[in-house]
Design a protein around this motif. Structure first.
Motif, PDB file in Angstrom:
ATOM      1  N   ILE A   3     -29.023 -19.029  48.604  1.00  0.00           N
ATOM      2  CA  ILE A   3     -27.805 -19.961  47.894  1.00  0.00           C
ATOM      3  C   ILE A   3     -28.349 -21.061  49.536  1.00  0.00           C
ATOM      4  CG2 ILE A   3     -25.626 -19.691  47.914  1.00  0.00           C
ATOM      5  CD1 ILE A   3     -26.976 -17.815  45.557  1.00  0.00           C
ATOM      6  N   LEU A   4     -28.001 -21.857  48.513  1.00  0.00           N
ATOM      7  CA  LEU A   4     -27.582 -23.183  48.934  1.00  0.00           C
ATOM      8  C   LEU A   4     -26.202 -24.222  48.692  1.00  0.00           C
ATOM      9  CD1 LEU A   4     -28.609 -25.785  51.313  1.00  0.00           C
ATOM     10  CD2 LEU A   4     -29.197 -26.535  48.909  1.00  0.00           C
ATOM     11  N   THR A   5     -25.330 -23.668  50.040  1.00  0.00           N
ATOM     12  CA  THR A   5     -24.325 -24.308  49.799  1.00  0.00           C
ATOM     13  C   THR A   5     -24.180 -26.297  50.928  1.00  0.00           C
ATOM     14  OG1 THR A   5     -21.687 -24.641  49.528  1.00  0.00           O
ATOM     15  CG2 THR A   5     -22.444 -23.844  51.444  1.00  0.00           C
ATOM     16  N   ALA A   6     -23.193 -27.114  49.552  1.00  0.00           N
ATOM     17  CA  ALA A   6     -23.604 -27.955  51.440  1.00  0.00           C
ATOM     18  C   ALA A   6     -21.858 -28.482  50.735  1.00  0.00           C
ATOM     19  CB  ALA A   6     -24.077 -29.453  50.990  1.00  0.00           C
ATOM     20  N   VAL A  16     -14.828 -23.546  49.356  1.00  0.00           N
ATOM     21  CA  VAL A  16     -16.110 -23.361  48.766  1.00  0.00           C
ATOM     22  C   VAL A  16     -17.370 -22.984  49.109  1.00  0.00           C
ATOM     23  CG1 VAL A  16     -18.708 -25.306  48.389  1.00  0.00           C
ATOM     24  CG2 VAL A  16     -16.615 -25.815  47.755  1.00  0.00           C
ATOM     25  N   VAL A  17     -16.489 -22.935  50.906  1.00  0.00           N
ATOM     26  CA  VAL A  17     -17.662 -21.760  51.583  1.00  0.00           C
ATOM     27  C   VAL A  17     -17.068 -19.983  50.553  1.00  0.00           C
ATOM     28  CG1 VAL A  17     -17.491 -20.303  54.211  1.00  0.00           C
ATOM     29  CG2 VAL A  17     -17.238 -23.138  53.491  1.00  0.00           C
ATOM     30  N   GLU A  18     -16.110 -19.707  50.762  1.00  0.00           N
ATOM     31  CA  GLU A  18     -15.556 -18.473  50.636  1.00  0.00           C
ATOM     32  C   GLU A  18     -16.165 -18.182  48.785  1.00  0.00           C
ATOM     33  OE1 GLU A  18     -11.792 -16.120  49.310  1.00  0.00           O
ATOM     34  OE2 GLU A  18     -11.749 -17.527  49.345  1.00  0.00           O
ATOM     35  N   THR A  19     -16.996 -19.009  48.267  1.00  0.00           N
ATOM     36  CA  THR A  19     -17.362 -18.683  46.765  1.00  0.00           C
ATOM     37  C   THR A  19     -18.823 -18.797  47.312  1.00  0.00           C
ATOM     38  OG1 THR A  19     -15.562 -20.118  45.531  1.00  0.00           O
ATOM     39  CG2 THR A  19     -18.103 -19.417  44.155  1.00  0.00           C
ATOM     40  N   GLN A  88     -33.011 -33.302  48.530  1.00  0.00           N
ATOM     41  CA  GLN A  88     -34.364 -32.526  49.481  1.00  0.00           C
ATOM     42  C   GLN A  88     -34.248 -31.460  50.005  1.00  0.00           C
ATOM     43  OE1 GLN A  88     -34.725 -35.561  52.062  1.00  0.00           O
ATOM     44  NE2 GLN A  88     -36.553 -34.544  53.543  1.00  0.00           N
ATOM     45  N   VAL A  89     -33.047 -30.821  50.598  1.00  0.00           N
ATOM     46  CA  VAL A  89     -33.048 -29.456  51.281  1.00  0.00           C
ATOM     47  C   VAL A  89     -33.256 -28.591  50.042  1.00  0.00           C
ATOM     48  CG1 VAL A  89     -32.128 -27.769  52.609  1.00  0.00           C
ATOM     49  CG2 VAL A  89     -31.033 -29.510  53.611  1.00  0.00           C
ATOM     50  N   ALA A  90     -32.663 -28.527  49.152  1.00  0.00           N
ATOM     51  CA  ALA A  90     -32.668 -27.669  47.922  1.00  0.00           C
ATOM     52  C   ALA A  90     -34.403 -27.601  47.316  1.00  0.00           C
ATOM     53  CB  ALA A  90     -32.179 -28.189  46.475  1.00  0.00           C
ATOM     54  N   GLU A  91     -34.936 -28.413  47.507  1.00  0.00           N
ATOM     55  CA  GLU A  91     -36.774 -29.027  47.484  1.00  0.00           C
ATOM     56  C   GLU A  91     -37.234 -27.519  48.508  1.00  0.00           C
ATOM     57  OE1 GLU A  91     -40.047 -32.113  46.551  1.00  0.00           O
ATOM     58  OE2 GLU A  91     -38.182 -32.190  45.177  1.00  0.00           O
ATOM     59  N   GLU A  92     -36.988 -28.077  49.418  1.00  0.00           N
ATOM     60  CA  GLU A  92     -37.777 -27.251  50.699  1.00  0.00           C
ATOM     61  C   GLU A  92     -37.922 -25.671  50.595  1.00  0.00           C
ATOM     62  OE1 GLU A  92     -36.087 -29.421  53.614  1.00  0.00           O
ATOM     63  OE2 GLU A  92     -37.201 -31.392  53.068  1.00  0.00           O
ATOM     64  N   ILE A  93     -36.061 -25.703  50.454  1.00  0.00           N
ATOM     65  CA  ILE A  93     -36.074 -23.553  50.218  1.00  0.00           C
ATOM     66  C   ILE A  93     -36.180 -23.341  49.259  1.00  0.00           C
ATOM     67  CG2 ILE A  93     -35.117 -24.451  52.682  1.00  0.00           C
ATOM     68  CD1 ILE A  93     -31.876 -23.917  50.861  1.00  0.00           C
ATOM     69  N   ASP A  94     -35.671 -24.142  47.765  1.00  0.00           N
ATOM     70  CA  ASP A  94     -35.645 -23.111  46.568  1.00  0.00           C
ATOM     71  C   ASP A  94     -34.426 -22.130  46.732  1.00  0.00           C
ATOM     72  OD1 ASP A  94     -37.069 -23.081  44.329  1.00  0.00           O
ATOM     73  OD2 ASP A  94     -38.363 -21.331  44.339  1.00  0.00           O
ATOM     74  N   PRO A  95     -33.278 -23.010  46.645  1.00  0.00           N
ATOM     75  CA  PRO A  95     -32.717 -21.153  46.565  1.00  0.00           C
ATOM     76  C   PRO A  95     -32.569 -21.332  45.089  1.00  0.00           C
ATOM     77  CG  PRO A  95     -31.733 -24.050  46.130  1.00  0.00           C
ATOM     78  CD  PRO A  95     -33.162 -24.337  46.395  1.00  0.00           C
ATOM     79  N   ASP A  96     -31.873 -19.737  44.667  1.00  0.00           N
ATOM     80  CA  ASP A  96     -31.966 -19.664  43.467  1.00  0.00           C
ATOM     81  C   ASP A  96     -30.468 -20.310  42.978  1.00  0.00           C
ATOM     82  OD1 ASP A  96     -33.259 -17.020  43.388  1.00  0.00           O
ATOM     83  OD2 ASP A  96     -32.374 -17.105  45.121  1.00  0.00           O
ATOM     84  N   TYR A  97     -29.207 -20.591  43.197  1.00  0.00           N
ATOM     85  CA  TYR A  97     -27.941 -21.537  42.843  1.00  0.00           C
ATOM     86  C   TYR A  97     -27.626 -22.534  44.224  1.00  0.00           C
ATOM     87  CZ  TYR A  97     -27.578 -17.299  39.900  1.00  0.00           C
ATOM     88  OH  TYR A  97     -27.578 -16.687  38.987  1.00  0.00           O
ATOM     89  N   ILE A  98     -27.031 -23.316  44.007  1.00  0.00           N
ATOM     90  CA  ILE A  98     -26.406 -24.273  45.029  1.00  0.00           C
ATOM     91  C   ILE A  98     -25.128 -24.410  44.819  1.00  0.00           C
ATOM     92  CG2 ILE A  98     -25.885 -26.676  45.511  1.00  0.00           C
ATOM     93  CD1 ILE A  98     -28.942 -27.146  44.595  1.00  0.00           C
ATOM     94  N   VAL A  99     -24.090 -24.282  45.901  1.00  0.00           N
ATOM     95  CA  VAL A  99     -22.812 -24.073  45.427  1.00  0.00           C
ATOM     96  C   VAL A  99     -22.134 -25.490  45.759  1.00  0.00           C
ATOM     97  CG1 VAL A  99     -20.514 -22.978  46.193  1.00  0.00           C
ATOM     98  CG2 VAL A  99     -23.135 -21.522  45.974  1.00  0.00           C
ATOM     99  N   ILE A 100     -21.479 -25.730  45.262  1.00  0.00           N
ATOM    100  CA  ILE A 100     -20.674 -27.773  46.130  1.00  0.00           C
ATOM    101  C   ILE A 100     -19.131 -27.152  45.425  1.00  0.00           C
ATOM    102  CG2 ILE A 100     -22.654 -28.708  46.272  1.00  0.00           C
ATOM    103  CD1 ILE A 100     -22.475 -29.940  43.331  1.00  0.00           C
ATOM    104  N   GLY A 101     -18.956 -28.103  46.558  1.00  0.00           N
ATOM    105  CA  GLY A 101     -17.204 -28.906  45.772  1.00  0.00           C
ATOM    106  C   GLY A 101     -17.382 -29.960  45.102  1.00  0.00           C
ATOM    107  N   SER A 102     -16.021 -29.868  44.217  1.00  0.00           N
ATOM    108  CA  SER A 102     -16.179 -30.909  43.364  1.00  0.00           C
ATOM    109  C   SER A 102     -14.670 -31.181  43.347  1.00  0.00           C
ATOM    110  CB  SER A 102     -16.603 -30.396  41.971  1.00  0.00           C
ATOM    111  OG  SER A 102     -15.482 -31.510  41.011  1.00  0.00           O
ATOM    112  N   THR A 130     -20.267 -25.173  40.537  1.00  0.00           N
ATOM    113  CA  THR A 130     -18.395 -26.255  41.528  1.00  0.00           C
ATOM    114  C   THR A 130     -17.738 -25.205  41.862  1.00  0.00           C
ATOM    115  OG1 THR A 130     -17.953 -27.045  39.151  1.00  0.00           O
ATOM    116  CG2 THR A 130     -20.019 -28.536  40.363  1.00  0.00           C
ATOM    117  N   VAL A 131     -17.278 -25.663  42.738  1.00  0.00           N
ATOM    118  CA  VAL A 131     -15.784 -25.277  42.945  1.00  0.00           C
ATOM    119  C   VAL A 131     -14.860 -26.580  43.307  1.00  0.00           C
ATOM    120  CG1 VAL A 131     -14.605 -23.824  44.867  1.00  0.00           C
ATOM    121  CG2 VAL A 131     -16.536 -23.206  43.954  1.00  0.00           C
ATOM    122  N   GLU A 132     -13.484 -25.993  42.568  1.00  0.00           N
ATOM    123  CA  GLU A 132     -13.217 -27.664  42.963  1.00  0.00           C
ATOM    124  C   GLU A 132     -12.308 -27.050  44.521  1.00  0.00           C
ATOM    125  OE1 GLU A 132      -8.576 -29.275  41.910  1.00  0.00           O
ATOM    126  OE2 GLU A 132      -9.397 -27.860  40.627  1.00  0.00           O
TER     127      GLU A 132
END
Length: 140
Positions: A3-6, A16-19, A88-102, A130-132
């Motif tokens: 799981i990648l989170t930025a 976002v971190v918690e989710t 770019q990092v997502a392409e390198e590590i091929d995550p199952d999901y990306i979790v980001i804030g909005s 996406t997490v508010e």
């Protein structure tokens, strides 16, 4: 399985971190937390702030792959550099999901201002959660 989170350094990204942590834990996946430091930013200070945010949510960094990445100027990308570093990092590590804030934007702000989350949603090759993000005052 990853799981990648930025996140940024705003305390409002704690949700976002918690989710991301809950998703990674429930799915038994590795959690990679990424922060892209602006060109004029201090990497050491950024690492300290990000570590403080993450540990305030999940307790410690055991089992978390924390990556602090300096933003690099690219002439072909006048805007959206942070989003492109994340992708770019997502392409390198091929995550199952990306979790980001909005952050919520209203009216003209939605039209005029691009956002990292919007660019990630439009260009990611994997599902994006996406997490508010809360406002700074609410997060403290």
């Amino acid at each position: 399985m990853v799981i990648l989170t930025a996140i940024d350094r705003d305390p409002g990204c704690k949700g976002v971190v918690e989710t991301a942590y809950e998703l990674a834990t429930s799915m038994d996946k590795q959690l990679v937390i990424l922060h892209v430091v602006p060109e004029d930013g201090d990497e050491g200070a950024a690492r300290e702030q990000v570590e403080e945010i993450v540990t305030s949510v999940i307790g410690d960094l055991d089992g978390v792959d924390l990556r602090i990445m300096p933003e690099q100027t690219r002439r072909d990308l006048p805007t959206g550099r942070t989003a492109n570093h994340i992708l770019q990092v997502a392409e390198e590590i091929d995550p199952d999901y990306i979790v980001i804030g909005s952050r919520k934007r209203t009216g003209l702000g939605k039209i005029l201002l691009g956002s990292v989350s919007k660019l990630i949603l439009a260009n990611a090759d994997v599902p994006v959660v996406t997490v508010e993000q809360t406002r700074k005052a609410e997060a403290e």
